[in-house]
Design an enzyme around this catalytic site. Sequence first.
Site, PDB file in Angstrom:
ATOM      1  N   HIS A 111       6.510   3.723 -11.965  1.00 57.54           N
ATOM      2  CA  HIS A 111       6.436   3.640 -10.627  1.00 57.54           C
ATOM      3  C   HIS A 111       7.875   3.370  -9.827  1.00 57.54           C
ATOM      4  O   HIS A 111       8.931   3.035 -10.856  1.00 57.54           O
ATOM      5  CB  HIS A 111       6.109   1.860 -10.154  1.00 57.54           C
ATOM      6  CG  HIS A 111       4.460   1.688 -10.352  1.00 57.54           C
ATOM      7  ND1 HIS A 111       3.911   0.742 -11.028  1.00 57.54           N
ATOM      8  CD2 HIS A 111       3.399   2.165  -9.754  1.00 57.54           C
ATOM      9  CE1 HIS A 111       2.776   0.435 -11.037  1.00 57.54           C
ATOM     10  NE2 HIS A 111       2.496   1.680 -10.194  1.00 57.54           N
TER      11      HIS A 111
ATOM     12  N   CYS B  43       5.688  -6.880 -10.873  1.00 58.53           N
ATOM     13  CA  CYS B  43       4.216  -6.405 -10.860  1.00 58.53           C
ATOM     14  C   CYS B  43       3.246  -7.849 -11.024  1.00 58.53           C
ATOM     15  O   CYS B  43       2.452  -7.749 -10.710  1.00 58.53           O
ATOM     16  CB  CYS B  43       4.004  -5.967 -12.100  1.00 58.53           C
ATOM     17  SG  CYS B  43       5.140  -4.763 -12.679  1.00 58.53           S
TER      18      CYS B  43
ATOM     19  N   ASP C 236       0.157  -4.326  -7.572  1.00 56.52           N
ATOM     20  CA  ASP C 236      -0.260  -2.991  -7.229  1.00 56.52           C
ATOM     21  C   ASP C 236      -1.635  -3.039  -6.314  1.00 56.52           C
ATOM     22  O   ASP C 236      -1.976  -1.977  -5.668  1.00 56.52           O
ATOM     23  CB  ASP C 236      -0.658  -2.302  -8.480  1.00 56.52           C
ATOM     24  CG  ASP C 236       0.680  -2.047  -9.379  1.00 56.52           C
ATOM     25  OD1 ASP C 236       1.588  -1.818  -8.797  1.00 56.52           O
ATOM     26  OD2 ASP C 236       0.536  -2.494 -10.705  1.00 56.52           O
TER      27      ASP C 236
END
Length: 264
Positions: free
Chosen positions: A169, A256, A73
């Site tokens: 997301h 991630c 992120d």
Amino acid sequence: MTNDASFRFTHAITRRPAASITHGLRAVDTGTPDLATMEAHHAAYIATLRATGATVIELPALDAYPDSVFVEDTALCLPQGAIIMRPGAPTRLGEAAEMAPHLRALYTTIARIEGPGTIEGGDILVTGREILVGQSARTDAAGIAELRAIVTAWGHSLREVHTPPGVLHFKTDCSLLDGDTILSTERLSASGCFDGYKLIHTAPGEEAAANTIRFNDVVLMPAGFPGTRARIEAAGYNVAEIGNSECAKLDGGMSCLSLRFTPS
Ligand code: CIR
């Protein structure tokens, strides 16, 4: 059409999970993640990336940022340069500045989302032909506009799409298998956002398998989704299953846990 640059990488950056991960953000409380189990899963993830021949950097844990294991992120890494993101979760904003020096050491060109908009890497899918960005609770129109200005100047086309309601997301529900093949949940592809791509859907009841990564010759997917694994393998991909039980408690998955790139 395939563009190998979208899934062939020489480098990845990861960050060790911090003891504070027990305080990580989560949409629904399904239990406290166990640090030792998460560390074991994280080690298997790194070993799998390394086995493809890539250099994998392991940054030290950052206890001040409970979600800092989810490095994706904090930045978007493209062949032309890296862009430091501006996370929309206030507790995660500082993670981007922590990542910046590590990318500066590897890339010649670094750009940064200055704000006031916000954008997180989990909402960005780079395919072989374009950059898809989903608006979400973390990524807003202003953040996307800032990113668009940067990547357009670098020769990319950016298309804005929507993250399904209640999904953290955009990439929680999809991933890239090769330059023009996408793994997606049915609820996401129903919007038509992948029209023109080859699509593989997650098996019924296995929406949580949608977040995978194609990294060189392997697809890393969360363990425990046999129906989806069979579909990916039937399409000819080499699959490695990685335990994800602890990251899943914090809405995290395969993508991630790393930034994947070839420095330029
Ligand atoms: C968060 O809510 O920000 C973390 N608990 C999970 C972040 C997952 N990151 C990603 O999907 N790229």
